[in-house]
Design a protein around this motif. Structure first.
Motif, PDB file in Angstrom:
ATOM      1  N   GLU A   1     -54.420  39.398  35.840  1.00  0.00           N
ATOM      2  CA  GLU A   1     -54.355  40.855  35.803  1.00  0.00           C
ATOM      3  C   GLU A   1     -54.034  41.312  34.389  1.00  0.00           C
ATOM      4  OE1 GLU A   1     -51.360  41.821  38.650  1.00  0.00           O
ATOM      5  OE2 GLU A   1     -52.734  41.727  40.363  1.00  0.00           O
ATOM      6  N   TYR A   2     -54.622  42.454  34.000  1.00  0.00           N
ATOM      7  CA  TYR A   2     -54.402  43.026  32.668  1.00  0.00           C
ATOM      8  C   TYR A   2     -54.080  44.505  32.832  1.00  0.00           C
ATOM      9  CZ  TYR A   2     -55.370  44.479  27.825  1.00  0.00           C
ATOM     10  OH  TYR A   2     -55.281  44.991  26.563  1.00  0.00           O
ATOM     11  N   SER A   3     -53.122  45.012  32.054  1.00  0.00           N
ATOM     12  CA  SER A   3     -52.764  46.429  32.152  1.00  0.00           C
ATOM     13  C   SER A   3     -52.326  46.959  30.787  1.00  0.00           C
ATOM     14  CB  SER A   3     -51.638  46.635  33.179  1.00  0.00           C
ATOM     15  OG  SER A   3     -50.450  45.993  32.760  1.00  0.00           O
ATOM     16  N   VAL A   4     -52.503  48.243  30.601  1.00  0.00           N
ATOM     17  CA  VAL A   4     -52.076  48.919  29.384  1.00  0.00           C
ATOM     18  C   VAL A   4     -51.799  50.384  29.732  1.00  0.00           C
ATOM     19  CG1 VAL A   4     -54.470  49.449  28.744  1.00  0.00           C
ATOM     20  CG2 VAL A   4     -52.696  49.466  26.989  1.00  0.00           C
ATOM     21  N   GLU A   5     -50.851  50.989  29.038  1.00  0.00           N
ATOM     22  CA  GLU A   5     -50.538  52.408  29.236  1.00  0.00           C
ATOM     23  C   GLU A   5     -51.083  53.204  28.056  1.00  0.00           C
ATOM     24  OE1 GLU A   5     -46.449  53.221  30.238  1.00  0.00           O
ATOM     25  OE2 GLU A   5     -46.225  51.268  31.189  1.00  0.00           O
ATOM     26  N   ILE A   6     -51.815  54.276  28.346  1.00  0.00           N
ATOM     27  CA  ILE A   6     -52.410  55.117  27.304  1.00  0.00           C
ATOM     28  C   ILE A   6     -51.919  56.550  27.492  1.00  0.00           C
ATOM     29  CG2 ILE A   6     -54.554  55.943  26.269  1.00  0.00           C
ATOM     30  CD1 ILE A   6     -55.939  53.468  27.271  1.00  0.00           C
ATOM     31  N   TYR A   7     -51.426  57.131  26.387  1.00  0.00           N
ATOM     32  CA  TYR A   7     -50.903  58.491  26.424  1.00  0.00           C
ATOM     33  C   TYR A   7     -51.556  59.326  25.333  1.00  0.00           C
ATOM     34  CZ  TYR A   7     -47.303  56.561  29.464  1.00  0.00           C
ATOM     35  OH  TYR A   7     -46.652  55.940  30.500  1.00  0.00           O
TER      36      TYR A   7
ATOM     37  N   LEU B   1     -62.253  46.882  29.260  1.00  0.00           N
ATOM     38  CA  LEU B   1     -61.629  45.673  28.720  1.00  0.00           C
ATOM     39  C   LEU B   1     -62.691  44.598  28.539  1.00  0.00           C
ATOM     40  CD1 LEU B   1     -59.186  43.729  28.105  1.00  0.00           C
ATOM     41  CD2 LEU B   1     -59.180  43.259  30.566  1.00  0.00           C
ATOM     42  N   GLN B   2     -62.640  43.901  27.402  1.00  0.00           N
ATOM     43  CA  GLN B   2     -63.511  42.755  27.166  1.00  0.00           C
ATOM     44  C   GLN B   2     -62.655  41.486  27.104  1.00  0.00           C
ATOM     45  OE1 GLN B   2     -66.383  43.243  23.874  1.00  0.00           O
ATOM     46  NE2 GLN B   2     -65.663  45.347  23.715  1.00  0.00           N
TER      47      GLN B   2
ATOM     48  N   TYR C   1     -67.432  37.611  27.609  1.00  0.00           N
ATOM     49  CA  TYR C   1     -67.744  36.875  28.828  1.00  0.00           C
ATOM     50  C   TYR C   1     -67.433  37.731  30.059  1.00  0.00           C
ATOM     51  CZ  TYR C   1     -68.644  32.402  26.550  1.00  0.00           C
ATOM     52  OH  TYR C   1     -69.193  31.384  25.802  1.00  0.00           O
ATOM     53  N   VAL C   2     -66.478  38.653  29.902  1.00  0.00           N
ATOM     54  CA  VAL C   2     -66.120  39.571  30.982  1.00  0.00           C
ATOM     55  C   VAL C   2     -66.028  40.966  30.389  1.00  0.00           C
ATOM     56  CG1 VAL C   2     -64.379  40.221  32.691  1.00  0.00           C
ATOM     57  CG2 VAL C   2     -64.844  37.792  32.246  1.00  0.00           C
ATOM     58  N   LEU C   3     -66.633  41.962  31.033  1.00  0.00           N
ATOM     59  CA  LEU C   3     -66.543  43.360  30.631  1.00  0.00           C
ATOM     60  C   LEU C   3     -66.214  44.159  31.882  1.00  0.00           C
ATOM     61  CD1 LEU C   3     -66.869  45.581  28.497  1.00  0.00           C
ATOM     62  CD2 LEU C   3     -69.299  45.673  29.053  1.00  0.00           C
ATOM     63  N   LYS C   4     -65.006  44.723  31.908  1.00  0.00           N
ATOM     64  CA  LYS C   4     -64.533  45.422  33.109  1.00  0.00           C
ATOM     65  C   LYS C   4     -64.071  46.827  32.747  1.00  0.00           C
ATOM     66  CE  LYS C   4     -63.158  43.584  36.636  1.00  0.00           C
ATOM     67  NZ  LYS C   4     -63.647  43.442  38.025  1.00  0.00           N
ATOM     68  N   THR C   5     -64.463  47.815  33.573  1.00  0.00           N
ATOM     69  CA  THR C   5     -63.926  49.167  33.453  1.00  0.00           C
ATOM     70  C   THR C   5     -62.607  49.219  34.211  1.00  0.00           C
ATOM     71  OG1 THR C   5     -66.138  50.139  33.301  1.00  0.00           O
ATOM     72  CG2 THR C   5     -64.328  51.606  33.917  1.00  0.00           C
TER      73      THR C   5
ATOM     74  N   TYR D   1     -53.529  51.869  33.017  1.00  0.00           N
ATOM     75  CA  TYR D   1     -54.875  51.353  33.251  1.00  0.00           C
ATOM     76  C   TYR D   1     -54.759  49.861  33.534  1.00  0.00           C
ATOM     77  CZ  TYR D   1     -56.736  55.721  31.443  1.00  0.00           C
ATOM     78  OH  TYR D   1     -57.044  57.046  31.272  1.00  0.00           O
ATOM     79  N   SER D   2     -55.480  49.394  34.539  1.00  0.00           N
ATOM     80  CA  SER D   2     -55.361  47.982  34.920  1.00  0.00           C
ATOM     81  C   SER D   2     -56.663  47.475  35.507  1.00  0.00           C
ATOM     82  CB  SER D   2     -54.229  47.800  35.939  1.00  0.00           C
ATOM     83  OG  SER D   2     -54.495  48.550  37.118  1.00  0.00           O
ATOM     84  N   THR D   3     -56.802  46.154  35.483  1.00  0.00           N
ATOM     85  CA  THR D   3     -57.943  45.490  36.102  1.00  0.00           C
ATOM     86  C   THR D   3     -57.574  44.031  36.340  1.00  0.00           C
ATOM     87  OG1 THR D   3     -60.326  45.095  35.931  1.00  0.00           O
ATOM     88  CG2 THR D   3     -59.040  44.753  33.948  1.00  0.00           C
ATOM     89  N   SER D   4     -58.379  43.349  37.128  1.00  0.00           N
ATOM     90  CA  SER D   4     -58.157  41.928  37.407  1.00  0.00           C
ATOM     91  C   SER D   4     -59.506  41.223  37.422  1.00  0.00           C
ATOM     92  CB  SER D   4     -57.430  41.734  38.740  1.00  0.00           C
ATOM     93  OG  SER D   4     -58.187  42.264  39.809  1.00  0.00           O
ATOM     94  N   PHE D   5     -59.509  39.964  37.081  1.00  0.00           N
ATOM     95  CA  PHE D   5     -60.747  39.192  37.077  1.00  0.00           C
ATOM     96  C   PHE D   5     -60.419  37.707  37.035  1.00  0.00           C
ATOM     97  CE2 PHE D   5     -59.682  40.085  32.683  1.00  0.00           C
ATOM     98  CZ  PHE D   5     -59.915  38.883  32.030  1.00  0.00           C
ATOM     99  N   LYS D   6     -61.436  36.897  37.230  1.00  0.00           N
ATOM    100  CA  LYS D   6     -61.292  35.441  37.192  1.00  0.00           C
ATOM    101  C   LYS D   6     -61.698  34.937  35.813  1.00  0.00           C
ATOM    102  CE  LYS D   6     -62.468  33.124  40.849  1.00  0.00           C
ATOM    103  NZ  LYS D   6     -61.203  32.418  41.230  1.00  0.00           N
ATOM    104  N   VAL D   7     -60.881  34.076  35.244  1.00  0.00           N
ATOM    105  CA  VAL D   7     -61.196  33.500  33.940  1.00  0.00           C
ATOM    106  C   VAL D   7     -62.502  32.714  34.046  1.00  0.00           C
ATOM    107  CG1 VAL D   7     -60.421  31.909  32.143  1.00  0.00           C
ATOM    108  CG2 VAL D   7     -58.764  33.374  33.319  1.00  0.00           C
ATOM    109  N   PRO D   8     -63.432  32.905  33.117  1.00  0.00           N
ATOM    110  CA  PRO D   8     -64.711  32.184  33.199  1.00  0.00           C
ATOM    111  C   PRO D   8     -64.525  30.668  33.096  1.00  0.00           C
ATOM    112  CG  PRO D   8     -64.610  33.591  31.246  1.00  0.00           C
ATOM    113  CD  PRO D   8     -63.367  33.814  31.980  1.00  0.00           C
ATOM    114  N   ASP D   9     -65.509  29.949  33.587  1.00  0.00           N
ATOM    115  CA  ASP D   9     -65.461  28.482  33.589  1.00  0.00           C
ATOM    116  C   ASP D   9     -65.882  27.952  32.217  1.00  0.00           C
ATOM    117  OD1 ASP D   9     -65.212  25.905  34.365  1.00  0.00           O
ATOM    118  OD2 ASP D   9     -66.876  25.905  35.793  1.00  0.00           O
TER     119      ASP D   9
END
Length: 446
Positions: free
Chosen positions: A315-321, A338-339, A346-350, A359-367
């Motif tokens: 999981e990745y998160s950041v606060e933007i003000y 997030l890239q 390898y991963v591009l997520k909104t 702001y947060s998102t989650s993903f699986k680390v590429p192989d």
């Protein structure tokens, strides 16, 4: 009874901490350079609006021999208002390079010119990405979109209403009245993508000397002429360049306006709202973003690891003000991405937002193993750019972390066992034959 001394100190510390928490992104010290001190009076309404918003203005003549932007390696000012169009050179240690270095250091500037613009002022504007008309006598003329007060004149008093569509730069309240403009036009350098035209001339405008007849077609015509432009550098320094010093004057700010061909008369021109809102943007009272509390961790955990393994869920998160002029407010958008990057993403997520700045998102680390980066590159019209990265290595499985039996390898397991079984059967048959042969020999001996 007076409160204890330690309690007073504690209260002062808390007050100081609260003030620091709401500190804006920019300082409040502005240097105002004038080529005539009379401008301080003729443009007092604009200066008063800056002071009312908490800015500390230092008025100086542009040729002051004691003029300096920095001392002992520290800049004395946070912004520059350059209302000295005719000055041929600055005083003291200030010159064109000093002004450009001031901007390169991340500071902001408002520059206003007119038909008397010197080579010095034109040079600064050119370095900021705009080019004024090369004809020193030229002014913007419009025989259709002029103010009716100029009906018997040379139609150089423009009633401009071709404004950029940006609430960040011009504010959320629409500017209803035309903006009065009398001055010189400029064009944005096509090779500079950082310059934006915020007030453009109409298609019927052109740039020429109003006191002479046209001997050849003018070089600047139509909507290609910019009346007011802004530039936000890659270091988020902001610059506003206007071809009219009168644009900021008390006379234009308080004047009524009626555009030629229109029956509607406005009691006030749009100048006051225009210069107030644009100056808020230039001095970072609006449109300034900051990112804090950048975090990443495995799903189900809270601590940030020093390394990830391929196929980990994270999981990745950041606060933007965003700075509102008085305090930091949550920034709300649906296009922050997030890239997960190594040479290429390898991963591009909104990222999703909770509408409270997170702001947060989650993903699986590429192989794929190697050194990756969490990268956020956010550029949006009118806002300061956000660019931040975090580097993290990704390792493959260790020898003892693989599954005992891999489903996709079952065909190979079957083949191996079949080979062993076949070998065992063949070996057993050969042993039987050998035993029978020995028995046969023993019988012959008897």
């Amino acid at each position: 009874m007076a409160p204890p001394r330690h309690l007073l100190l504690l209260l002062l510390a808390l007050a100081a901490a609260a003030a620091a928490a709401e500190e804006g992104p920019r300082g409040r010290r502005l240097l105002v350079l004038l080529d005539d001190l009379a401008v301080r009076s003729s443009h007092s309404a604009f200066f008063a609006s800056l002071q009312a918003r908490g800015f500390d203005l230092d008025f100086r003549l542009a040729d002051d021999p004691k003029l300096s932007l920095h001392r002992y390696g520290q800049y004395l000012y946070d912004g520059l208002v350059l209302f000295a169009p005719s000055t041929p050179r600055f005083g003291g240690s200030v010159d064109q390079n000093a002004v450009l270095e001031f901007i390169d250091a991340g500071h902001d500037m408002i520059l206003a010119a007119d038909s008397s613009a010197s080579d010095l002022i034109r040079g600064i504007a050119t370095e900021c990405g705009v080019d004024f008309d090369e004809d020193p006598e030229a002014m913007v003329i419009d025989h259709i979109n002029y103010a009716v007060t100029d009906v018997d004149g040379d139609h150089t008093l423009i009633a401009g209403d071709d404004l950029i569509q940006s609430d960040v730069i011009l504010g959320s309240k629409k500017i209803e009245a035309p903006v009065l403009f009398r001055g010189i036009g400029h064009t944005a350098n096509p090779s500079n993508s950082l310059v934006l035209k915020i007030l453009s001339a109409s298609p019927s405008a052109y740039s020429a000397n109003p006191k002479t007849k046209l001997a050849s077609p003018p070089s600047l015509t139509g909507s290609a002429i910019s009346l007011v432009s802004v530039m936000q550098a890659r270091n988020n320094a902001r610059v506003l360049i206007s071809g009219s010093l009168d644009l900021f004057s008390n006379r234009f700010l308080k004047s009524g306006v009626q555009k030629a061909g229109s029956k509607k008369r406005h009691d006030r021109a749009g100048n006051e709202q225009f210069v107030t809102e644009t100056s808020k943007w230039v001095f970072h009272e609006r449109g300034h973003l900051k990112a804090i509390n950048v975090k990443h961790h495995k799903v189900g955990e809270t601590n940030e690891p020093g390394m990830y393994r391929i196929n980990d869920d994270l999981e990745y998160s950041v606060e933007i003000y965003e700075w509102s002029g008085t305090s930091w407010k949550p920034y709300i958008a649906d296009d922050v991405q997030l890239q997960f990057f190594m040479m290429s993403p390898y991963v591009l997520k909104t990222m999703s937002t909770d509408k409270k700045g997170l702001y947060s998102t989650s993903f699986k680390v590429p192989d794929v193993y190697g050194v990756f980066q969490f990268k956020v590159e956010y550029q949006r019209l009118g806002y300061t750019g956000l660019s931040f990265t975090k580097q993290i290595p990704v390792r493959p499985y260790r020898h003892n972390e693989y599954e005992r039996f891999i489903t996709s390898a079952y065909p190979y397991y079957t083949a191996s066992f079949s080979t062993v079984r076949s070998a065992s059967i063949c070996s057993g048959a050969d042993a039987m034959k050998f035993a029978l042969h020995l028995l046969h020999l023993s019988c012959l001996d008897e």
